[in-house]
Design a protein around this motif. Structure first.
Motif, PDB file in Angstrom:
ATOM      1  N   ALA A  59       1.379  -5.839  -3.250  1.00  0.00           N
ATOM      2  CA  ALA A  59       1.527  -7.299  -3.355  1.00  0.00           C
ATOM      3  C   ALA A  59       2.991  -7.703  -3.173  1.00  0.00           C
ATOM      4  N   LEU A  60       3.907  -6.903  -3.727  1.00  0.00           N
ATOM      5  CA  LEU A  60       5.342  -7.176  -3.548  1.00  0.00           C
ATOM      6  C   LEU A  60       5.732  -6.991  -2.081  1.00  0.00           C
ATOM      7  N   GLU A  61       5.159  -5.973  -1.424  1.00  0.00           N
ATOM      8  CA  GLU A  61       5.450  -5.744  -0.003  1.00  0.00           C
ATOM      9  C   GLU A  61       4.910  -6.889   0.852  1.00  0.00           C
ATOM     10  N   LEU A  62       3.757  -7.403   0.489  1.00  0.00           N
ATOM     11  CA  LEU A  62       3.189  -8.545   1.212  1.00  0.00           C
ATOM     12  C   LEU A  62       4.072  -9.789   1.015  1.00  0.00           C
ATOM     13  N   ALA A  63       4.569  -9.981  -0.205  1.00  0.00           N
ATOM     14  CA  ALA A  63       5.477 -11.115  -0.458  1.00  0.00           C
ATOM     15  C   ALA A  63       6.748 -10.971   0.374  1.00  0.00           C
ATOM     16  N   SER A  84       9.198  -0.356  -7.685  1.00  0.00           N
ATOM     17  CA  SER A  84       8.571  -1.178  -6.642  1.00  0.00           C
ATOM     18  C   SER A  84       9.185  -2.566  -6.523  1.00  0.00           C
ATOM     19  N   THR A  85       9.688  -3.105  -7.634  1.00  0.00           N
ATOM     20  CA  THR A  85      10.317  -4.427  -7.616  1.00  0.00           C
ATOM     21  C   THR A  85      11.416  -4.453  -6.556  1.00  0.00           C
ATOM     22  N   ALA A  86      12.159  -3.353  -6.468  1.00  0.00           N
ATOM     23  CA  ALA A  86      13.256  -3.256  -5.501  1.00  0.00           C
ATOM     24  C   ALA A  86      12.801  -2.673  -4.161  1.00  0.00           C
ATOM     25  N   SER A  87      11.991  -1.609  -4.199  1.00  0.00           N
ATOM     26  CA  SER A  87      11.688  -0.883  -2.952  1.00  0.00           C
ATOM     27  C   SER A  87      10.909  -1.748  -1.960  1.00  0.00           C
ATOM     28  N   ALA A  88      10.080  -2.657  -2.471  1.00  0.00           N
ATOM     29  CA  ALA A  88       9.285  -3.513  -1.577  1.00  0.00           C
ATOM     30  C   ALA A  88      10.188  -4.355  -0.683  1.00  0.00           C
ATOM     31  N   PHE A  89      11.358  -4.736  -1.187  1.00  0.00           N
ATOM     32  CA  PHE A  89      12.289  -5.570  -0.414  1.00  0.00           C
ATOM     33  C   PHE A  89      13.270  -4.702   0.364  1.00  0.00           C
ATOM     34  N   LEU A  90      13.672  -3.569  -0.240  1.00  0.00           N
ATOM     35  CA  LEU A  90      14.595  -2.648   0.424  1.00  0.00           C
ATOM     36  C   LEU A  90      14.040  -2.183   1.772  1.00  0.00           C
ATOM     37  N   ARG A  91      12.734  -1.888   1.818  1.00  0.00           N
ATOM     38  CA  ARG A  91      12.160  -1.300   3.033  1.00  0.00           C
ATOM     39  C   ARG A  91      12.091  -2.288   4.198  1.00  0.00           C
ATOM     40  N   THR A  92      12.362  -3.574   3.935  1.00  0.00           N
ATOM     41  CA  THR A  92      12.418  -4.547   5.033  1.00  0.00           C
ATOM     42  C   THR A  92      13.786  -4.529   5.721  1.00  0.00           C
ATOM     43  N   GLY A  93      14.749  -3.789   5.103  1.00  0.00           N
ATOM     44  CA  GLY A  93      16.109  -3.803   5.646  1.00  0.00           C
ATOM     45  C   GLY A  93      17.026  -4.743   4.889  1.00  0.00           C
ATOM     46  N   ALA A  94      16.469  -5.492   3.934  1.00  0.00           N
ATOM     47  CA  ALA A  94      17.297  -6.386   3.116  1.00  0.00           C
ATOM     48  C   ALA A  94      18.172  -5.560   2.175  1.00  0.00           C
ATOM     49  N   ASP A 153       7.505 -10.757 -10.453  1.00  0.00           N
ATOM     50  CA  ASP A 153       6.783  -9.500 -10.645  1.00  0.00           C
ATOM     51  C   ASP A 153       6.118  -9.595 -12.023  1.00  0.00           C
ATOM     52  N   ALA A 154       4.860 -10.045 -11.991  1.00  0.00           N
ATOM     53  CA  ALA A 154       4.085 -10.231 -13.225  1.00  0.00           C
ATOM     54  C   ALA A 154       3.124  -9.060 -13.427  1.00  0.00           C
ATOM     55  N   ALA A 155       3.543  -7.880 -12.952  1.00  0.00           N
ATOM     56  CA  ALA A 155       2.701  -6.672 -13.036  1.00  0.00           C
ATOM     57  C   ALA A 155       2.144  -6.454 -14.436  1.00  0.00           C
ATOM     58  N   ALA A 172       7.280 -19.007  -5.715  1.00  0.00           N
ATOM     59  CA  ALA A 172       6.477 -19.103  -4.490  1.00  0.00           C
ATOM     60  C   ALA A 172       5.407 -18.019  -4.466  1.00  0.00           C
ATOM     61  N   PHE A 173       5.765 -16.839  -4.993  1.00  0.00           N
ATOM     62  CA  PHE A 173       4.833 -15.714  -5.048  1.00  0.00           C
ATOM     63  C   PHE A 173       4.878 -15.073  -6.438  1.00  0.00           C
ATOM     64  N   GLY A 174       3.726 -14.592  -6.877  1.00  0.00           N
ATOM     65  CA  GLY A 174       3.653 -13.823  -8.124  1.00  0.00           C
ATOM     66  C   GLY A 174       2.767 -12.627  -7.883  1.00  0.00           C
ATOM     67  N   THR A 175       3.112 -11.490  -8.485  1.00  0.00           N
ATOM     68  CA  THR A 175       2.330 -10.277  -8.229  1.00  0.00           C
ATOM     69  C   THR A 175       1.799  -9.699  -9.539  1.00  0.00           C
ATOM     70  N   LEU A 176       0.565  -9.207  -9.498  1.00  0.00           N
ATOM     71  CA  LEU A 176      -0.080  -8.595 -10.655  1.00  0.00           C
ATOM     72  C   LEU A 176      -0.383  -7.135 -10.354  1.00  0.00           C
TER      73      LEU A 176
END
Ligand SMILES: *Cc1c(COP(=O)(O)O)cnc(C)c1O
Length: 377
Positions: A59-63, A84-94, A153-155, A172-176
């Motif tokens: 869900a974080l990767e989709l966001a 995952s809170t960080a890796s989902a965004f890191l893997r986009t190159g951000a 990140d509402a995991a 804008a986005f929330g993840t469970l």
């Protein structure tokens, strides 16, 4: 004395019957009746659109995909969180910018985020630790003023709300997460909350980048590749299991509430004697009772309590190892003393056992041991 495990995955008793319905129907591949039913339950609870995912990580990767994050962007995340809170965004190159947490709430606030702001900041991810909700009202106002997108990140926070605003529905986005270690689960699973204006595009990303879901709704004749995307949704078997859990969530909450009330009573005494502190919880918080988080005065006391409990067959877990001081954090250029508050509190956190298979007597047994183990400190 019997063992008190840290966690026992919840079961409602209805999972088998729902999975049998999927077997009888013979449609397994996902985005079927149970997926829609689970999404409807979550939409009814939250007032947001919902897409089920295979995990909170997904869900974080989709966001991150929906935000078009990439090289040149910066995303602020707490260091005190799950990877995952960080890796989902890191893997986009951000670029990941790690924020401190407040030493009492163990969560980020505007003060900590503001220190990380640069002209390249694109988004902020907050984590609702132990199901306690961060200052999303303040953070959301600040994000709006700075032109940033807020992701929650509402995991750990399914079932929590503040003044009827459900955890994960301010940004804008929330993840469970529906991993088996959370209050309710489907083995591995998750969901994305999103606003209605973003739904059409993100649904395409969720459907492997195609408009296939629109074809099923009769909106297009044949489906095509229209966006970047991936295979984000779970099978119907998992969605059936999750539907049973969502329907049983109130019962799970009732049991957890009784256990946390017993913990609160005993731990308040120890707090008054300054033997430990707990995360503060505002009166406006309707809490999902996800976890009992204690902070002890020193690392030595924390270890003494953890090992003393273990010797009594009671399993307590440490908190997060901060991401900025992990091997990956070092590769990103961080040193441990860059975030001294996080580094300090993370070493003093202990999470106590809490699950539906426990009794109030078990809670007293845990607290008796903690009282004895902290006596000399
Ligand atoms: C559990 C958890 C995740 C990961 O959830 P998965 O469903 O296992 O991917 C992410 N963030 C936080 C804060 C979590 O507690």
């Amino acid at each position: 004395m019997s063992e008190i495990p840290f966690h026992v995955p919840y079961l409602t008793g209805d999972e088998d019957a729902y999975i049998a319905q999927v077997m009888a129907k013979g449609r397994f591949g996902g985005n079927g009746d149970f997926t829609k039913r689970a999404q409807r339950i979550l939409e009814g609870d939250s007032g947001r659109r919902v897409l089920l995912t295979t995990s909170c990580t997904a869900a974080l990767e989709l966001a991150a995909m929906a935000l078009d994050c990439g090289p040149g962007d910066e995303v602020i995340v707490p260091s005190y969180t799950f990877v995952s809170t960080a890796s989902a965004f890191l893997r986009t190159g951000a670029k990941i910018v790690f924020a401190e947490v407040d030493r009492n709430t163990l969560m980020v606030g505007v003060e900590q985020l503001a220190r990380c702001l640069t002209p390249a900041t694109k988004a902020v991810v907050v984590v609702h630790y132990a199901g306690v909700i961060a200052d999303v009202a303040g953070i959301s106002n600040w994000c709006a003023a700075e032109g940033l997108t807020l992701v929650e990140d509402a995991a750990q926070a399914y079932g929590s709300s503040v003044d009827d605003v459900v955890a994960g529905t301010t940004g804008a986005f929330g993840t469970l997460s529906f991993h088996e270690t959370k209050n309710i689960h489907c083995g591995l699973g998750g969901a994305l909350y999103l606003t209605a204006d973003r739904f059409d595009r993100v649904e395409n990303m969720w459907e492997r980048g195609t408009n296939r879901a629109k074809m099923f709704r009769g909106l297009v004749d044949k489906y095509s590749w229209v966006e970047p995307g991936s295979s984000f949704y779970p099978t119907e078997l998992q969605a059936a299991f999750l539907t049973a859990q969502l329907e049983g969530a109130a019962e799970n909450l009732r049991v957890r509430a009784a256990l946390t009330a017993a913990y609160d009573e005993r731990l308040a005494d120890l707090e008054a004697q300054q033997r430990l502190t707990q995360q503060p919880r505002e009166a406006s918080l309707s809490w999902n009772h996800h976890a009992i988080v204690c902070v002890f005065p020193s690392f030595d006391v924390t270890e003494r309590v953890r090992l003393g409990l273990k010797a009594a067959d009671i399993h307590a877990y440490i908190g997060y190892v901060p991401l900025h001081s992990s091997p990956m954090g070092a590769r990103l250029g961080y040193a441990a003393d860059d975030l001294p508050v996080t580094e300090d509190v993370a070493r003093r956190v202990l999470r106590l056992p809490l699950h539906h298979a426990m009794t109030v007597d078990d809670v007293h047994r845990v607290c008796d041991h903690i009282a004895a183990l902290t006596e000399a400190s």
